[in-house]
Motif scaffolding. Structure first.
Motif, PDB file in Angstrom:
ATOM      1  N   THR A 112       0.822  -1.322  -0.016  1.00  0.00           N
ATOM      2  CA  THR A 112       0.045   0.024   0.043  1.00  0.00           C
ATOM      3  C   THR A 112       0.866   1.327  -0.135  1.00  0.00           C
ATOM      4  N   ARG A 115       2.368   2.349  -3.133  1.00  0.00           N
ATOM      5  CA  ARG A 115       1.206   3.060  -4.082  1.00  0.00           C
ATOM      6  C   ARG A 115       0.838   4.269  -3.768  1.00  0.00           C
ATOM      7  N   GLN A 116       1.336   4.907  -2.488  1.00  0.00           N
ATOM      8  CA  GLN A 116       1.035   6.173  -2.065  1.00  0.00           C
ATOM      9  C   GLN A 116       1.970   7.281  -2.537  1.00  0.00           C
ATOM     10  N   ASP A 145       8.061  -3.151  -8.118  1.00  0.00           N
ATOM     11  CA  ASP A 145       7.847  -2.833  -6.689  1.00  0.00           C
ATOM     12  C   ASP A 145       8.833  -3.053  -6.018  1.00  0.00           C
TER      13      ASP A 145
END
Length: 234
Positions: A112, A115-116, A145
């Protein structure tokens, strides 16, 4: 410090050979401090979960973690976490065994957090032991990633040596702050794209405020994840 309130967070604790120390229970930022997670806490020591066994990933501990998690729920826990980020290895087993939310490690946040941030940014994962923080614990399937994650550990430090002792001595917060600060400084020198920090180690929140001040970067840890769980179910 433990409570059987219906709004309690259950915490699976390492077997340190003695009662948990007051600095861990009362220190600002500690996951064992109710003020850090926003609710009372219930502690359940996992027999045989010595730091070395958990960090190295002894699969035989899974049964003990499941049994201890079930005891926490019986005592009134509405969510369950752990005081060691390497227990992410037991996330699936514990989550399957009880009917409350489970977050064994801050590493659950990593996909998460990536993706911020903009695609060029990197995240530094600060870990107790980088030799044991292997790729299978990160929850990342995309090689792009993974390339954005920089892992740094404090193995060999005073805190590292102390935590591997049994019984475990009281936490030297000043030494931890120095070790973590030095680690992130070196990482940023090699990777100026680092834009956020994730503490794998559930002990590191004791120095989160100091590291935020030092780096001027966002610092994420297990206490933030626990507060999210509690806010979602309470």
């Amino acid at each position: 410090m433990a409570s059987q309130s219906p709004r309690s967070l259950g915490i699976l604790t390492l077997d340190i050979g003695q009662p948990h120390h007051s600095v861990d229970l009362e220190g600002p930022g500690s996951i064992l401090n109710p003020a850090s997670v926003g609710c009372p806490v219930i502690l359940e020591t996992v027999p045989g979960a010595w730091s070395e066994r958990v960090v190295r990933g002894d699969p035989e501990l899974a049964t003990a973690y499941v049994a201890a998690a079930q005891r926490l729920v019986e005592r009134g826990a509405i969510a369950v976490s752990s005081d060691c980020g390497f227990t992410i290895r037991h996330q699936a087993a514990v989550a399957a065994s009880i009917d409350v939310p489970v977050a064994m490690s801050s590493l659950l946040l990593l996909p998460t957090l990536l993706r911020q941030l903009p695609p060029r940014a990197k995240i530094a994962v600060l870990t107790f032991d980088s030799t044991s923080c292997t790729d299978d614990l990160l929850g990342l399937d995309d090689p792009d990633d993974r390339a954005r994650v920089v892992i740094g550990g404090i193995e060999g430090s005073k805190y590292w040596h102390d935590e591997l002792k049994y019984p475990t001595p009281p936490t030297d917060v000043a030494a931890m702050e120095a070790d973590v600060g030095e680690c992130i400084t070196h990482l940023r020198a090699r990777h100026p794209e680092i834009s956020a920090i994730l503490f794998e180690c559930a002990g590191f929140p004791l120095v989160a405020s100091a590291i935020r001040y030092l780096t001027k970067l966002p610092v994420y840890d297990i206490t933030g994840l626990c507060r999210l769980m509690i806010a979602s179910v309470a």
